[in-house]
Design an enzyme around this catalytic site. Structure first.
Site, PDB file in Angstrom:
ATOM      1  N   ASP A  38       2.846   6.282   2.463  1.00 25.33           N
ATOM      2  CA  ASP A  38       2.790   7.340   1.449  1.00 25.33           C
ATOM      3  C   ASP A  38       3.569   8.573   1.923  1.00 25.33           C
ATOM      4  O   ASP A  38       3.661   8.826   3.124  1.00 25.33           O
ATOM      5  CB  ASP A  38       1.313   7.706   1.210  1.00 25.33           C
ATOM      6  CG  ASP A  38       1.129   8.418  -0.114  1.00 25.33           C
ATOM      7  OD1 ASP A  38       2.106   8.589  -0.867  1.00 25.33           O
ATOM      8  OD2 ASP A  38      -0.020   8.825  -0.400  1.00 25.33           O
ATOM      9  N   HIS A  55      12.349   7.332  -0.705  1.00 29.75           N
ATOM     10  CA  HIS A  55      12.055   5.890  -0.639  1.00 29.75           C
ATOM     11  C   HIS A  55      13.093   5.179   0.236  1.00 29.75           C
ATOM     12  O   HIS A  55      12.763   4.275   0.993  1.00 29.75           O
ATOM     13  CB  HIS A  55      12.060   5.276  -2.044  1.00 29.75           C
ATOM     14  CG  HIS A  55      10.953   5.792  -2.917  1.00 29.75           C
ATOM     15  ND1 HIS A  55       9.652   5.899  -2.478  1.00 29.75           N
ATOM     16  CD2 HIS A  55      10.946   6.229  -4.210  1.00 29.75           C
ATOM     17  CE1 HIS A  55       8.894   6.377  -3.458  1.00 29.75           C
ATOM     18  NE2 HIS A  55       9.662   6.597  -4.513  1.00 29.75           N
ATOM     19  N   LEU A 149       6.030 -12.004  14.428  1.00 28.95           N
ATOM     20  CA  LEU A 149       5.267 -11.156  13.497  1.00 28.95           C
ATOM     21  C   LEU A 149       5.365 -11.663  12.051  1.00 28.95           C
ATOM     22  O   LEU A 149       6.456 -12.037  11.602  1.00 28.95           O
ATOM     23  CB  LEU A 149       5.845  -9.731  13.558  1.00 28.95           C
ATOM     24  CG  LEU A 149       5.254  -8.737  12.568  1.00 28.95           C
ATOM     25  CD1 LEU A 149       4.046  -8.041  13.163  1.00 28.95           C
ATOM     26  CD2 LEU A 149       6.283  -7.682  12.158  1.00 28.95           C
TER      27      LEU A 149
HETATM   28  C1  FPP Z   1       4.414   6.181  -1.941  1.00 28.35           C
HETATM   29  O1  FPP Z   1       4.986   7.415  -1.694  1.00 28.35           O
HETATM   30  C2  FPP Z   1       5.408   5.161  -1.672  1.00 28.35           C
HETATM   31  C3  FPP Z   1       5.753   4.159  -2.526  1.00 28.35           C
HETATM   32  C4  FPP Z   1       5.147   3.977  -3.840  1.00 28.35           C
HETATM   33  C5  FPP Z   1       6.831   3.228  -2.173  1.00 28.35           C
HETATM   34  C6  FPP Z   1       6.815   2.767  -0.779  1.00 28.35           C
HETATM   35  C7  FPP Z   1       8.070   2.063  -0.480  1.00 28.35           C
HETATM   36  C8  FPP Z   1       8.753   2.179   0.664  1.00 28.35           C
HETATM   37  C9  FPP Z   1       8.297   2.969   1.798  1.00 28.35           C
HETATM   38  C10 FPP Z   1       9.998   1.439   0.899  1.00 28.35           C
HETATM   39  C11 FPP Z   1       9.721  -0.018   0.838  1.00 28.35           C
HETATM   40  C12 FPP Z   1      10.720  -0.779   1.500  1.00 28.35           C
HETATM   41  C13 FPP Z   1      10.870  -2.086   1.339  1.00 28.35           C
HETATM   42  C14 FPP Z   1      11.767  -2.776   2.229  1.00 28.35           C
HETATM   43  C15 FPP Z   1      10.195  -2.863   0.297  1.00 28.35           C
HETATM   44  P1  FPP Z   1       5.143   8.472  -2.870  1.00 28.35           P
HETATM   45  O2  FPP Z   1       6.429   8.249  -3.550  1.00 28.35           O
HETATM   46  O3  FPP Z   1       3.964   8.358  -3.783  1.00 28.35           O
HETATM   47  O4  FPP Z   1       5.134   9.815  -2.098  1.00 28.35           O
HETATM   48  P2  FPP Z   1       4.559  11.205  -2.606  1.00 28.35           P
HETATM   49  O5  FPP Z   1       3.065  11.029  -2.689  1.00 28.35           O
HETATM   50  O6  FPP Z   1       4.972  12.148  -1.553  1.00 28.35           O
HETATM   51  O7  FPP Z   1       5.171  11.480  -3.938  1.00 28.35           O
END
Ligand code: FPP
Length: 264
Positions: A38, A55, A149
């Site tokens: 997050d 992201h 893993l």
């Molecule tokens: C939440 O942060 C994050 C997500 C919904 C997406 C997570 C995805 C990745 C970390 C990349 C994934 C990579 C692969 C290879 C599949 P948020 O956007 O809600 O953050 P915020 O709360 O600060 O807005």
């Protein structure tokens, strides 16, 4: 001169990290770590960048942490990459997130093979765009024989949805005479979940200061140790992971029981 000093400092940090890894390896490591990644949006906002830049940076953290977890000796790493609720986000963000597994797997599949990592996915694959499905399926097939893993992406995953699907399958098996109501046990329910071939997470990490589960592995986390950090996912690094593992190793897991020396 400054460069030399910084390099020296880097080396010192890496020796310090190696020492911590070696110490952690002398104790019981968590077999399965699950992470709610997050804070990508906030990371981007702090830099006046669009959310998707967060992201993208988060994807680099996935690479770094996967490699490190494998080196430490973690057996399974489950990463919450897209929830069943994330479809509510703006179309442009959803489309970007759906391109990330493809970009990640296309760029790093050779590296994952080299590191003997096995890619898996849990979630409703059918509802993913064709290009995402294709990339994930290809990676799962190519890495199926790897025995390092297990990198388990939770993609279009929601725990309540998983439970609903499991209940439907159980009901169908009863209706078709394959099982009876009395056959329903905790173990049996496990075998209907998307994690049926995995052990339950020993350690759950959530980044960015949020302290909630957001529909993630509600059944499987019953006895998991939780570790929360204010660090935003794109800033999460090897030191953060080792700190989480060290904290886990200090916890006293009792699974509802008590220790023998505490019996009086
Ligand atoms: C939440 O942060 C994050 C997500 C919904 C997406 C997570 C995805 C990745 C970390 C990349 C994934 C990579 C692969 C290879 C599949 P948020 O956007 O809600 O953050 P915020 O709360 O600060 O807005």
């Amino acid at each position: 001169m400054l460069k030399k000093l910084i390099r020296k400092n880097d080396k010192a940090i890496s020796i310090y990290l190696n020492e911590r890894v070696e110490n952690a390896q002398k104790e019981q490591l968590p077999d399965h770590i699950a992470i709610i990644m997050d804070g990508n949006g906030r990371w981007a906002k702090k830099r006046a960048l669009p959310r998707v830049a967060g992201h993208h940076e988060g994807m680099q953290t996935v690479r770094k942490i996967t490699r490190f977890a494998n080196e430490v000796g973690i057996k399974t790493l489950t990463l919450y990459a897209f929830s069943t609720e994330n479809w509510k986000r703006p179309k442009i963000e959803v489309e970007f997130l759906m391109r990330l597994p493809e970009e990640f797997l296309n760029s790093y599949l050779p590296e994952l093979m080299e590191q003997n990592i096995q890619v898996r996915m849990m979630g409703n694959i059918e509802l993913l765009p064709e290009h995402t499905k294709k990339a994930v399926t290809k990676a799962m097939e190519q890495t199926a024989e790897n025995n390092g893993l297990i990198l388990n992406f939770a993609l279009n995953y929601g725990s309540r949805d998983e439970i609903v699907q499991a209940v439907k399958k159980i009901a169908l098996d009863i209706q078709e005479g394959n099982m009876e109501i009395n056959d329903i046990t905790e173990n049996n329910i496990n075998s209907y979940l998307m994690t049926k071939d995995l052990c339950e997470p020993d350690l759950l990490i959530r980044t960015s200061g949020e302290v909630r589960l957001s529909n993630f592995m509600l059944w499987q986390l019953a006895y998991t140790e939780f570790w929360f950090t204010d660090t935003l996912w794109p800033d999460f690094d090897q030191e953060c992971l080792i700190e989480a593992i060290e904290t886990f190793q200090k916890r006293n897991r009792r699974y509802g029981g008590i220790k023998e020396e505490e019996t009086n």
